[in-house]
Design an enzyme around this catalytic site. Structure first.
Site, short mmCIF file in Angstrom:
data_model
loop_
_atom_site.label_atom_id
_atom_site.label_comp_id
_atom_site.label_asym_id
_atom_site.label_seq_id
_atom_site.Cartn_x
_atom_site.Cartn_y
_atom_site.Cartn_z
N HIS A 110 0.90 -4.30 9.77
CA HIS A 110 1.03 -5.72 9.35
C HIS A 110 1.27 -6.61 10.62
O HIS A 110 1.95 -5.87 11.58
CB HIS A 110 1.96 -6.14 8.19
CG HIS A 110 1.27 -5.68 6.85
ND1 HIS A 110 1.93 -6.20 5.54
CD2 HIS A 110 0.24 -4.93 6.58
CE1 HIS A 110 1.16 -5.58 4.73
NE2 HIS A 110 0.12 -4.80 5.22
N GLU A 141 3.43 -8.91 10.98
CA GLU A 141 5.08 -9.14 11.23
C GLU A 141 5.66 -7.93 11.73
O GLU A 141 6.71 -7.70 12.73
CB GLU A 141 5.65 -9.64 9.88
CG GLU A 141 5.17 -10.83 9.35
CD GLU A 141 4.02 -10.59 8.44
OE1 GLU A 141 3.72 -11.54 7.46
OE2 GLU A 141 3.14 -9.81 8.30
N CYS A 194 4.75 -9.50 3.20
CA CYS A 194 5.07 -8.55 1.94
C CYS A 194 6.40 -8.00 2.06
O CYS A 194 7.02 -8.21 2.72
CB CYS A 194 3.84 -7.34 2.21
SG CYS A 194 4.27 -6.05 3.71
N CYS A 210 7.49 -5.76 5.04
CA CYS A 210 7.73 -6.43 6.20
C CYS A 210 8.92 -7.31 6.16
O CYS A 210 9.69 -7.75 6.86
CB CYS A 210 6.64 -7.60 6.62
SG CYS A 210 5.07 -6.63 7.46
#
Length: 338
Positions: free
Chosen positions: A261, A263, A289, A292
């Site tokens: 992801h 992040e 999410c 993260c």
């Protein structure tokens, strides 16, 4: 800065255009769109032809069609003055740019008629009665696709009076420019960093959704990240991630996704390069999410600013709140469009 001009015949809009051109503004006119159309159709460029053709273009393409064509030509790095705005829908189109300001140029009726006589264009009215009749026709119409000058004027941000010497009018334009420059809309820091994040997202190699994150400390970017397969692994867009390439439904088969992801990548890039991110702010195009979120908390990030809610983000938001990480959403209407 984009300055739009509206007003009735002989008010002095052309003088404003000339003045601003001399100061580096690019001049555009909605009438030029109609002139181009008339030239393509082999029609003479007269007032009657332009009015008739302009009304037809609005009926066929919508009341804001002329402004739409001009809008597509605007370079965000240039200043513009746009003339011949005569329909309220045209104003609404141009106001999609936050730096647009509509100015009504006004002068006494008799003086405007005298100015038309002095310029002596072929199709200008020769008598005051003809002038009044033309003005009434252009001021309002039962058809919303036709010229609606009165309604357009009512939408103006400011009015400039042009009933005196030209020197005084030029001074008014100068003061207007200075005032608008002081009020010019610069993006705030949230808009600025989220705008950069949106650009970073274009580097994503994920074929399902492009997301980006930007880590900021003391208003300085210290790391960026976008979603995609890990370093040294075939890009998602080249077949590297089985879940994405199988076009799995949202929220399904997440254990098969090989993409990191945004992040996650911003945080790990900081670790890779030995950059301290404690007390940093993370700007991300989507709310994080749960995985993260745990990384954000444990890495010491103090604030998360995002644009769009992640579908599965409720538990993540609860966890951020419990851990004391500030979470803020900047909605689409506030964020910088690029």
């Amino acid at each position: 800065m984009i300055i739009g001009l509206t007003g009735k015949n002989g008010g002095g809009k052309g003088e404003v255009v000339k003045f601003l051109q001399e100061r580096g503004f690019q001049a555009l006119s909605l009438s030029d769109v109609i002139r181009e159309e008339a030239t393509r159709a082999g029609k003479p460029v007269t007032r009657e032809t332009l009015v008739e053709l302009g009304n037809r273009l609005r009926k066929e393409g919508g009341a804001g069609v002329l402004a739409e064509r001009i809008f597509s030509r605007l370079d965000p790095e240039k200043n513009y003055v746009i003339d011949s705005i005569r329909n309220p829908a045209e104003v609404l189109v141009l106001r999609r740019r936050r730096d647009f300001c509509l100015i009504h140029i006004q002068a006494p009726q008799r003086l405007r008629f005298e100015r038309l006589n002095q310029r002596a264009r072929e199709n200008d009215p020769r008598t005051f009665e003809a002038f009044l009749a033309l003005e009434a026709k252009e001021a309002a119409s039962a058809d919303s696709n036709n010229q609606q000058l009165n309604q357009t004027i009512s939408l103006a941000n400011l009015t400039l009076e042009n009933g005196g010497p030209l020197r005084d009018f030029h001074e008014k334009i100068k003061r207007l420019l200075l005032d608008l420059s002081k009020k010019e809309l610069r993006p705030d820091w949230d808009d600025y960093f989220l705008g950069i994040a949106k650009m970073v997202a274009l580097r994503s190699n994920c074929i399902k959704r492009k997301v980006a994150a930007v880590l900021v400390k003391e208003r300085r970017i210290i790391s960026t990240g976008y979603n995609g397969t890990p370093r040294g692994v075939k890009n998602c867009s080249e077949g590297g991630c089985p879940r994405c390439n199988n076009m799995a439904a949202s929220g399904k088969d997440l254990d098969e996704c090989l993409c990191s992801h945004a992040e996650e990548n911003a945080i790990t890039q900081s670790a890779y390069h030995g950059v301290n991110i404690k007390e940093a702010t993370l700007y991300t195009t989507f709310s994080p999410c749960l995985i993260c979120t745990k990384m954000i908390i444990n890495s010491g990030i103090r604030e998360v600013v995002y644009s769009v809610d992640y579908d599965l983000g409720d538990r993540a938001r609860q966890l951020l709140e419990e851990a004391g990480v500030l979470l803020r959403q900047i909605v689409a209407s506030q964020s910088l469009h690029i």
